[in-house]
Scaffold this motif. Structure first.
Motif, PDB file in Angstrom:
ATOM      1  N   ASN A   1     107.926 -70.875  13.960  1.00  0.00           N
ATOM      2  CA  ASN A   1     108.461 -71.239  12.655  1.00  0.00           C
ATOM      3  C   ASN A   1     108.042 -70.206  11.619  1.00  0.00           C
ATOM      4  OD1 ASN A   1     107.793 -73.033   9.908  1.00  0.00           O
ATOM      5  ND2 ASN A   1     109.747 -73.496  10.868  1.00  0.00           N
ATOM      6  N   GLY A   2     108.962 -69.851  10.714  1.00  0.00           N
ATOM      7  CA  GLY A   2     108.665 -68.831   9.718  1.00  0.00           C
ATOM      8  C   GLY A   2     108.570 -69.319   8.289  1.00  0.00           C
TER       9      GLY A   2
ATOM     10  N   ALA B   1     113.620 -79.346   8.889  1.00  0.00           N
ATOM     11  CA  ALA B   1     113.438 -78.541  10.101  1.00  0.00           C
ATOM     12  C   ALA B   1     112.931 -79.381  11.267  1.00  0.00           C
ATOM     13  CB  ALA B   1     112.482 -77.384   9.811  1.00  0.00           C
ATOM     14  N   GLU B   2     112.007 -80.312  11.003  1.00  0.00           N
ATOM     15  CA  GLU B   2     111.451 -81.093  12.106  1.00  0.00           C
ATOM     16  C   GLU B   2     112.489 -82.011  12.733  1.00  0.00           C
ATOM     17  OE1 GLU B   2     110.373 -83.453   8.333  1.00  0.00           O
ATOM     18  OE2 GLU B   2     110.473 -81.338   8.971  1.00  0.00           O
ATOM     19  N   VAL B   3     113.457 -82.460  11.945  1.00  0.00           N
ATOM     20  CA  VAL B   3     114.521 -83.313  12.482  1.00  0.00           C
ATOM     21  C   VAL B   3     115.501 -82.464  13.283  1.00  0.00           C
ATOM     22  CG1 VAL B   3     116.369 -84.926  11.922  1.00  0.00           C
ATOM     23  CG2 VAL B   3     114.258 -84.923  10.569  1.00  0.00           C
ATOM     24  N   LEU B   4     115.837 -81.301  12.782  1.00  0.00           N
ATOM     25  CA  LEU B   4     116.705 -80.376  13.506  1.00  0.00           C
ATOM     26  C   LEU B   4     116.081 -80.021  14.851  1.00  0.00           C
ATOM     27  CD1 LEU B   4     119.193 -78.548  13.633  1.00  0.00           C
ATOM     28  CD2 LEU B   4     117.979 -76.896  12.195  1.00  0.00           C
ATOM     29  N   ALA B   5     114.787 -79.692  14.832  1.00  0.00           N
ATOM     30  CA  ALA B   5     114.081 -79.373  16.078  1.00  0.00           C
ATOM     31  C   ALA B   5     114.067 -80.571  17.018  1.00  0.00           C
ATOM     32  CB  ALA B   5     112.657 -78.937  15.763  1.00  0.00           C
ATOM     33  N   ALA B   6     113.821 -81.758  16.477  1.00  0.00           N
ATOM     34  CA  ALA B   6     113.733 -82.964  17.303  1.00  0.00           C
ATOM     35  C   ALA B   6     115.045 -83.245  18.029  1.00  0.00           C
ATOM     36  CB  ALA B   6     113.342 -84.166  16.436  1.00  0.00           C
ATOM     37  N   GLU B   7     116.163 -83.027  17.360  1.00  0.00           N
ATOM     38  CA  GLU B   7     117.471 -83.252  17.992  1.00  0.00           C
ATOM     39  C   GLU B   7     117.648 -82.355  19.209  1.00  0.00           C
ATOM     40  OE1 GLU B   7     119.874 -85.370  17.329  1.00  0.00           O
ATOM     41  OE2 GLU B   7     119.305 -86.215  15.384  1.00  0.00           O
ATOM     42  N   VAL B   8     117.232 -81.103  19.091  1.00  0.00           N
ATOM     43  CA  VAL B   8     117.366 -80.166  20.209  1.00  0.00           C
ATOM     44  C   VAL B   8     116.369 -80.506  21.313  1.00  0.00           C
ATOM     45  CG1 VAL B   8     117.275 -77.727  20.898  1.00  0.00           C
ATOM     46  CG2 VAL B   8     118.259 -78.368  18.685  1.00  0.00           C
TER      47      VAL B   8
ATOM     48  N   ILE C   1     105.916 -76.459  29.996  1.00  0.00           N
ATOM     49  CA  ILE C   1     105.772 -76.270  28.552  1.00  0.00           C
ATOM     50  C   ILE C   1     107.161 -76.131  27.931  1.00  0.00           C
ATOM     51  CG2 ILE C   1     104.925 -74.729  26.731  1.00  0.00           C
ATOM     52  CD1 ILE C   1     102.602 -73.983  28.515  1.00  0.00           C
ATOM     53  N   VAL C   2     107.357 -76.767  26.804  1.00  0.00           N
ATOM     54  CA  VAL C   2     108.563 -76.562  26.000  1.00  0.00           C
ATOM     55  C   VAL C   2     108.221 -75.530  24.930  1.00  0.00           C
ATOM     56  CG1 VAL C   2     110.330 -77.627  24.554  1.00  0.00           C
ATOM     57  CG2 VAL C   2     109.224 -78.964  26.362  1.00  0.00           C
ATOM     58  N   ALA C   3     109.023 -74.462  24.850  1.00  0.00           N
ATOM     59  CA  ALA C   3     108.733 -73.397  23.883  1.00  0.00           C
ATOM     60  C   ALA C   3     110.023 -72.907  23.242  1.00  0.00           C
ATOM     61  CB  ALA C   3     108.010 -72.233  24.574  1.00  0.00           C
ATOM     62  N   GLY C   4     109.907 -72.506  21.991  1.00  0.00           N
ATOM     63  CA  GLY C   4     111.057 -71.996  21.245  1.00  0.00           C
ATOM     64  C   GLY C   4     110.734 -71.990  19.773  1.00  0.00           C
ATOM     65  N   GLY C   5     111.673 -72.438  18.948  1.00  0.00           N
ATOM     66  CA  GLY C   5     111.386 -72.437  17.524  1.00  0.00           C
ATOM     67  C   GLY C   5     112.479 -73.060  16.686  1.00  0.00           C
ATOM     68  N   VAL C   6     112.186 -73.183  15.401  1.00  0.00           N
ATOM     69  CA  VAL C   6     113.107 -73.789  14.448  1.00  0.00           C
ATOM     70  C   VAL C   6     112.859 -73.195  13.074  1.00  0.00           C
ATOM     71  CG1 VAL C   6     111.517 -75.696  13.892  1.00  0.00           C
ATOM     72  CG2 VAL C   6     113.974 -76.004  13.533  1.00  0.00           C
TER      73      VAL C   6
ATOM     74  N   ASP D   1     119.953 -71.940   9.304  1.00  0.00           N
ATOM     75  CA  ASP D   1     119.227 -73.082   9.844  1.00  0.00           C
ATOM     76  C   ASP D   1     119.571 -73.201  11.330  1.00  0.00           C
ATOM     77  OD1 ASP D   1     118.780 -73.548   7.107  1.00  0.00           O
ATOM     78  OD2 ASP D   1     120.408 -75.026   6.991  1.00  0.00           O
ATOM     79  N   GLY D   2     118.550 -73.449  12.157  1.00  0.00           N
ATOM     80  CA  GLY D   2     118.821 -73.618  13.579  1.00  0.00           C
ATOM     81  C   GLY D   2     117.556 -73.863  14.371  1.00  0.00           C
ATOM     82  N   ALA D   3     117.742 -74.318  15.609  1.00  0.00           N
ATOM     83  CA  ALA D   3     116.614 -74.575  16.512  1.00  0.00           C
ATOM     84  C   ALA D   3     117.021 -74.197  17.927  1.00  0.00           C
ATOM     85  CB  ALA D   3     116.202 -76.049  16.461  1.00  0.00           C
ATOM     86  N   ALA D   4     116.055 -73.733  18.712  1.00  0.00           N
ATOM     87  CA  ALA D   4     116.310 -73.354  20.105  1.00  0.00           C
ATOM     88  C   ALA D   4     115.030 -73.542  20.909  1.00  0.00           C
ATOM     89  CB  ALA D   4     116.785 -71.913  20.197  1.00  0.00           C
ATOM     90  N   PHE D   5     115.145 -74.195  22.061  1.00  0.00           N
ATOM     91  CA  PHE D   5     113.976 -74.444  22.908  1.00  0.00           C
ATOM     92  C   PHE D   5     114.334 -74.262  24.376  1.00  0.00           C
ATOM     93  CE2 PHE D   5     113.071 -76.813  19.044  1.00  0.00           C
ATOM     94  CZ  PHE D   5     111.774 -76.400  18.777  1.00  0.00           C
ATOM     95  N   LEU D   6     113.314 -73.871  25.160  1.00  0.00           N
ATOM     96  CA  LEU D   6     113.480 -73.705  26.596  1.00  0.00           C
ATOM     97  C   LEU D   6     112.343 -74.409  27.328  1.00  0.00           C
ATOM     98  CD1 LEU D   6     114.137 -70.656  25.130  1.00  0.00           C
ATOM     99  CD2 LEU D   6     115.218 -70.419  27.365  1.00  0.00           C
ATOM    100  N   LEU D   7     112.628 -74.829  28.551  1.00  0.00           N
ATOM    101  CA  LEU D   7     111.623 -75.427  29.418  1.00  0.00           C
ATOM    102  C   LEU D   7     111.074 -74.348  30.340  1.00  0.00           C
ATOM    103  CD1 LEU D   7     113.211 -78.833  30.496  1.00  0.00           C
ATOM    104  CD2 LEU D   7     110.977 -78.552  29.437  1.00  0.00           C
ATOM    105  N   VAL D   8     109.769 -74.135  30.295  1.00  0.00           N
ATOM    106  CA  VAL D   8     109.114 -73.123  31.116  1.00  0.00           C
ATOM    107  C   VAL D   8     108.189 -73.841  32.092  1.00  0.00           C
ATOM    108  CG1 VAL D   8     107.781 -70.986  31.107  1.00  0.00           C
ATOM    109  CG2 VAL D   8     109.200 -71.567  29.128  1.00  0.00           C
TER     110      VAL D   8
END
Length: 382
Positions: free
Chosen positions: A53-54, A26-33, A106-111, A240-247
Motif C-alpha cells: 500500500n502506498g 481501500a480496505e473494502v476494495l481489497a476485501a472484495e478481491v 500466503i496471500v500477497a499483493g496490494g491495494v 483505485d484498485g486491488a490485486a492479490f495472488l495465492l503463493v
C-alpha cells in the motif's frame, strides 16, 4: 529449500480517481478481491496476508482488509510500503517465507485508493511545518528524498530521464497508442476475464480508451510549467484498485492436488538516483538477468509497470529484441496504476501470458525514491 508457487490470482477492475470507486475505502476494495480469490474453506489454511500500500491511512491496512473480508482472526496480516513497488515486494516476501519453510500458504499483493486517500499535513513540531503552510496545507505526495517536498517529484524525474537520453514526445506517443490498443484487444478477447473481480458492479477498466490518436496526444499540454515531454497522455493518472495472488509451497500444492500458474524463481531490488526513478525498472531487469544467468532471449514474457511511457522507451532501447514480448496485454498507461496494487496486477498479467507462451517471465517496477524491483517467474514450475 522449498519452492514457491503462484496458484491463483485476482484483481479488481481499475478505476480512475473519483470515478467508479469514489466512495469505496481501500480496505473494502481489497476485501472484495480477497474474498473472490480465497474461498472460505481455504482461508483457515492461510498462514498470513501481506498487503502492499502506498497512500493508505496507515494503521496496518492489510490487517483491516483481512478482517473486513472475514478471514479468521487467527490469520495475521501486515502492510508493506515501497510505494509503487509495494505489491511486488509483498510477493517477494511471501516467496522468501515459503522457500525458507516459515509458511505454506500466503496471500500477497496490494491495494490503493487515490479516491479515498487521507489528507496529510505536517505536525507543528516538524521542521517543515511552517515552510509548507501549517495545519491547513495538506499534501497527497510524500517526500521521497531529502530536500524540498515536491509534489511533482516523480513527474520531474521522468521528464529528466527523457531529456537526458533525448526522447521525443513522438517516441512516447507510440507507446501510449500501443498500450491502449493491446489492452482493448485483450479486453475484447476476454483473456484476463478469469482473473477479474467486478467490485460494486464494475465491468471494465476505466482508463482504456477505444479511440486514442497521435493527433490528440500531440495537442496535450506539458504537465510541468517548464516541461516539454511529460503529458497526461504519456503519464499515468491516479487510480483505485486491488490485486492479490495465492503463493504456496510445493508441499501445499501436492497435498491439495493443485496446478500452479507459475513458480517464483528469484527476485532483486536495486537502488538508483531518486531524481531519476524510472531508470530503476531497467536496472532491476539487468540485475535479475545477470543474477540468474539469463539473457533477454531466454524470457518469454516481460511485464513492466509503465507509470510513464519513458519506462517503455527505456526498455526498448535496452532490449530491442524483446519488444514483441513486452506488456503483451498493454500496460498501466491503459489500465491505470493504483500504486500498491500494481505489482500484483503485472504479475497476474504475466501469469496469464505464460499460459500462451510457456517459459520464463520477468516482472519489473520502478518505485518512488529511486528503487527498482524485479521478479523472475517460470510457467507451471512443477
Amino acid at each position: 529449500m522449498e519452492h514457491a508457487y503462484i496458484i491463483d490470482g485476482r484483481r479488481s477492475y481499475i478505476g480512475v480517481e473519483n470515478g467508479m470507486y469514489k466512495h469505496l475505502p481501500a480496505e473494502v476494495l481489497a476485501a472484495e478481491v480477497l474474498c473472490a480469490l480465497v474461498p472460505e474453506d481455504v482461508r483457515q489454511t492461510v498462514d498470513e496476508v501481506i498487503v502492499g500500500n502506498g497512500v493508505g491511512a496507515s494503521g496496518n491496512i492489510g490487517r483491516l482488509a483481512t478482517l473486513t473480508a472475514h478471514f479468521p482472526q487467527a490469520v495475521p496480516a501486515y502492510t508493506v510500503d515501497m510505494q509503487c513497488g509495494s505489491g511486488l515486494e509483498a510477493l517477494t516476501i511471501a516467496a522468501a517465507k515459503i522457500r525458507s519453510g516459515q509458511a505454506d500458504l500466503i496471500v500477497a499483493g496490494g491495494v490503493d485508493s487515490s479516491s479515498t486517500a487521507p489528507r496529510r499535513a505536517y505536525n507543528r513540531n516538524h521542521p517543515d511545518y511552517e515552510r509548507y503552510g501549517g495545519e491547513e496545507s495538506f499534501y497527497s505526495v510524500a517526500k521521497f528524498a531529502p530536500g524540498e517536498h515536491d509534489p511533482y517529484a516523480m513527474i520531474r524525474g521522468a521528464e529528466r530521464v527523457a531529456l537526458d537520453v533525448q526522447m521525443t514526445r513522438q517516441e512516447l506517443n507510440k507507446w501510449v497508442l500501443r498500450s491502449h490498443t493491446l489492452a482493448k484487444q485483450a479486453r475484447e478477447a476476454g483473456v484476463l476475464e478469469p482473473y477479474l473481480v467486478g467490485v460494486q458492479g464494475a465491468a471494465a477498466d476505466a482508463s482504456i480508451r477505444d479511440r486514442m490518436s497521435e493527433r490528440f496526444l500531440d495537442k496535450l499540454p506539458p504537465l510541468l510549467p517548464d516541461g516539454a515531454i511529460l503529458t497526461a497522455g504519456n503519464t499515468c493518472l491516479m487510480h483505485d484498485g486491488a490485486a492479490f495472488l495465492l503463493v504456496a509451497s510445493k508441499r501445499y500444492v501436492e497435498e491439495h492436488n493443485l496446478t500452479p500458474l507459475a513458480e517464483i524463481v528469484d527476485s532483486v531490488t536495486v537502488g538508483g538516483n531518486p531524481d531519476k526513478s524510472p531508470e530503476t525498472a531497467i536496472f532491476a531487469i539487468r540485475k535479475l538477468l545477470a543474477k540468474t544467468g539469463h539473457t533477454a532471449e531466454d524470457i518469454a514474457v516481460f511485464e513492466c509497470n509503465e507509470a510513464f511511457a519513458v519506462i517503455d522507451e527505456l526498455f526498448a532501447r535496452a532490449y530491442p529484441e524483446a519488444v514483441d514480448r513486452y506488456n503483451r496485454y498493454g500496460g498501466a498507461l491503459a489500465y491505470g496504476h493504483p500504486y500498491g496494487a500494481s505489482g500484483g496486477i503485472i504479475t497476474i498479467h504475466a501469469c496469464r501470458a505464460l499460459q500462451e507462451t510457456p517459459g520464463y517471465a520477468v516482472c519489473s517496477i520502478a518505485a518512488a525514491g529511486g528503487i527498482g524491483h524485479a521478479l523472475l517467474l517460470r510457467a507451471g514450475g512443477m
